[in-house]
Design a protein around this motif. Structure first.
Motif, PDB file in Angstrom:
ATOM      1  N   GLU A  79       0.835  -1.210   0.000  1.00 40.96           N
ATOM      2  CA  GLU A  79       0.000   0.000   0.000  1.00 40.96           C
ATOM      3  C   GLU A  79       0.859   1.245   0.000  1.00 40.96           C
ATOM      4  O   GLU A  79       0.559   2.226  -0.694  1.00 40.96           O
ATOM      5  CB  GLU A  79      -0.905  -0.031   1.231  1.00 40.96           C
ATOM      6  CG  GLU A  79      -1.917   1.105   1.269  1.00 40.96           C
ATOM      7  CD  GLU A  79      -2.872   0.976   2.427  1.00 40.96           C
ATOM      8  OE1 GLU A  79      -3.187   2.027   3.031  1.00 40.96           O
ATOM      9  OE2 GLU A  79      -3.297  -0.154   2.735  1.00 40.96           O
ATOM     10  N   TRP A  80       1.953   1.209   0.781  1.00 45.35           N
ATOM     11  CA  TRP A  80       2.866   2.360   0.827  1.00 45.35           C
ATOM     12  C   TRP A  80       3.489   2.604  -0.543  1.00 45.35           C
ATOM     13  O   TRP A  80       3.592   3.736  -1.000  1.00 45.35           O
ATOM     14  CB  TRP A  80       3.948   2.080   1.873  1.00 45.35           C
ATOM     15  CG  TRP A  80       5.006   3.140   1.959  1.00 45.35           C
ATOM     16  CD1 TRP A  80       4.892   4.367   2.526  1.00 45.35           C
ATOM     17  CD2 TRP A  80       6.337   3.064   1.426  1.00 45.35           C
ATOM     18  NE1 TRP A  80       6.067   5.072   2.403  1.00 45.35           N
ATOM     19  CE2 TRP A  80       6.978   4.287   1.719  1.00 45.35           C
ATOM     20  CE3 TRP A  80       7.050   2.072   0.749  1.00 45.35           C
ATOM     21  CZ2 TRP A  80       8.294   4.551   1.363  1.00 45.35           C
ATOM     22  CZ3 TRP A  80       8.372   2.342   0.383  1.00 45.35           C
ATOM     23  CH2 TRP A  80       8.973   3.565   0.682  1.00 45.35           C
ATOM     24  N   GLN A  81       3.909   1.503  -1.197  1.00 46.21           N
ATOM     25  CA  GLN A  81       4.489   1.622  -2.528  1.00 46.21           C
ATOM     26  C   GLN A  81       3.459   2.151  -3.529  1.00 46.21           C
ATOM     27  O   GLN A  81       3.783   2.967  -4.399  1.00 46.21           O
ATOM     28  CB  GLN A  81       5.030   0.264  -2.992  1.00 46.21           C
ATOM     29  CG  GLN A  81       6.275  -0.182  -2.237  1.00 46.21           C
ATOM     30  CD  GLN A  81       6.743  -1.557  -2.674  1.00 46.21           C
ATOM     31  OE1 GLN A  81       5.937  -2.413  -3.054  1.00 46.21           O
ATOM     32  NE2 GLN A  81       8.049  -1.780  -2.622  1.00 46.21           N
TER      33      GLN A  81
ATOM     34  N   ASP B 227       0.904   4.090  -2.816  1.00 47.42           N
ATOM     35  CA  ASP B 227       0.707   5.512  -2.517  1.00 47.42           C
ATOM     36  C   ASP B 227       1.827   6.352  -3.116  1.00 47.42           C
ATOM     37  O   ASP B 227       1.590   7.441  -3.659  1.00 47.42           O
ATOM     38  CB  ASP B 227       0.639   5.735  -1.011  1.00 47.42           C
ATOM     39  CG  ASP B 227      -0.684   5.255  -0.413  1.00 47.42           C
ATOM     40  OD1 ASP B 227      -1.635   5.048  -1.198  1.00 47.42           O
ATOM     41  OD2 ASP B 227      -0.757   5.086   0.821  1.00 47.42           O
ATOM     42  N   ARG B 228       3.063   5.858  -2.985  1.00 44.65           N
ATOM     43  CA  ARG B 228       4.200   6.590  -3.552  1.00 44.65           C
ATOM     44  C   ARG B 228       4.066   6.707  -5.060  1.00 44.65           C
ATOM     45  O   ARG B 228       4.319   7.768  -5.641  1.00 44.65           O
ATOM     46  CB  ARG B 228       5.514   5.875  -3.212  1.00 44.65           C
ATOM     47  CG  ARG B 228       6.000   6.073  -1.791  1.00 44.65           C
ATOM     48  CD  ARG B 228       7.437   5.638  -1.639  1.00 44.65           C
ATOM     49  NE  ARG B 228       8.315   6.441  -2.489  1.00 44.65           N
ATOM     50  CZ  ARG B 228       9.618   6.200  -2.633  1.00 44.65           C
ATOM     51  NH1 ARG B 228      10.167   5.172  -2.017  1.00 44.65           N
ATOM     52  NH2 ARG B 228      10.367   6.963  -3.390  1.00 44.65           N
TER      53      ARG B 228
END
Length: 216
Positions: free
Chosen positions: A23-25, A27-28
């Motif tokens: 999810e972080w990737q 978002d980035r």
């Protein structure tokens, strides 16, 4: 046995963390794509603004190079916000240092510049943040229109008055540029700038006299 316990704990952490990492990737990547879109949009907007300013400056340059005899012979226009040739000025411009006060019409056209100054509507409104440009003929009759603009000095005051506001600018830069030098119309991103444009030299002009002032 203890090693197996540690391994199971690490595996559990990995299972929990994997979706969060994905999810972080995501978002980035989303932010990167949005930044690319915004950058491309900003570049398109800047390019469009440059095209509009360049087109406006080209039109003004052609008008300024036309014979000034009409401006010299035309009756003096009222400097108040009264009808000029059937049009209502958007403002008056006053430069006490050269004893000039002129009506300002909206749009740099041949008719508007016959015996008045003209606000280039491709630039920001008068008094607004950015760079607002006013052009006028440098009539050959002394004192008419921007005939004496070359006498303006750094530190002189320029007052622009609308029906409801009065803006005072201080001259900070005077230059002579090529007719196509569009950089003089660009804002600096922080100041309220007024740019005055006329011909140079007075006879057989080849360049543009630029007077720039910042709002106090």
């Amino acid at each position: 046995m203890r090693k197996l316990s540690y391994l199971l704990i690490l595996l559990g952490i990995a299972v929990i963390a994997a979706p969060m990492l994905m999810e972080w990737q995501a978002d980035r990547e989303q932010q990167r794509l949005l930044a690319e879109v915004e950058q491309a949009r900003a570049q398109r907007d800047a390019a469009e603004m440059n095209r509009e300013l360049a087109a406006g400056l080209e039109r003004v340059s052609h008008l300024l190079e036309e014979e000034s005899s009409a401006a010299d012979s035309a009756p003096a226009a009222s400097s108040q916000l009264m009808t000029v040739d059937g049009k209502t000025p958007v403002a008056t411009i006053e430069i006490a240092a050269i004893d000039v006060k002129l009506p300002v019409l909206a749009g740099a056209t041949k008719a508007n510049m016959k015996h008045a100054a003209a606000h280039m509507t491709e630039t920001v409104p008068l008094g607004a943040e950015g760079n607002a440009a006013i052009a006028a003929h440098r009539a050959r009759t002394k004192g008419r229109l921007f005939n004496r603009l070359n006498e303006v000095e750094i530190g002189d005051k320029i007052v622009v008055s609308t029906e409801s506001e009065r803006y005072t600018y201080e001259v900070y830069k005077i230059s002579v540029v090529e007719p196509t030098e569009v950089s003089v119309l660009k804002p600096n991103g922080k100041d309220k700038i007024l740019t005055l444009i006329t011909c140079d030299p007075l006879i057989n002009p080849t360049h543009r006299l630029i007077v720039q002032a910042k709002m106090e």
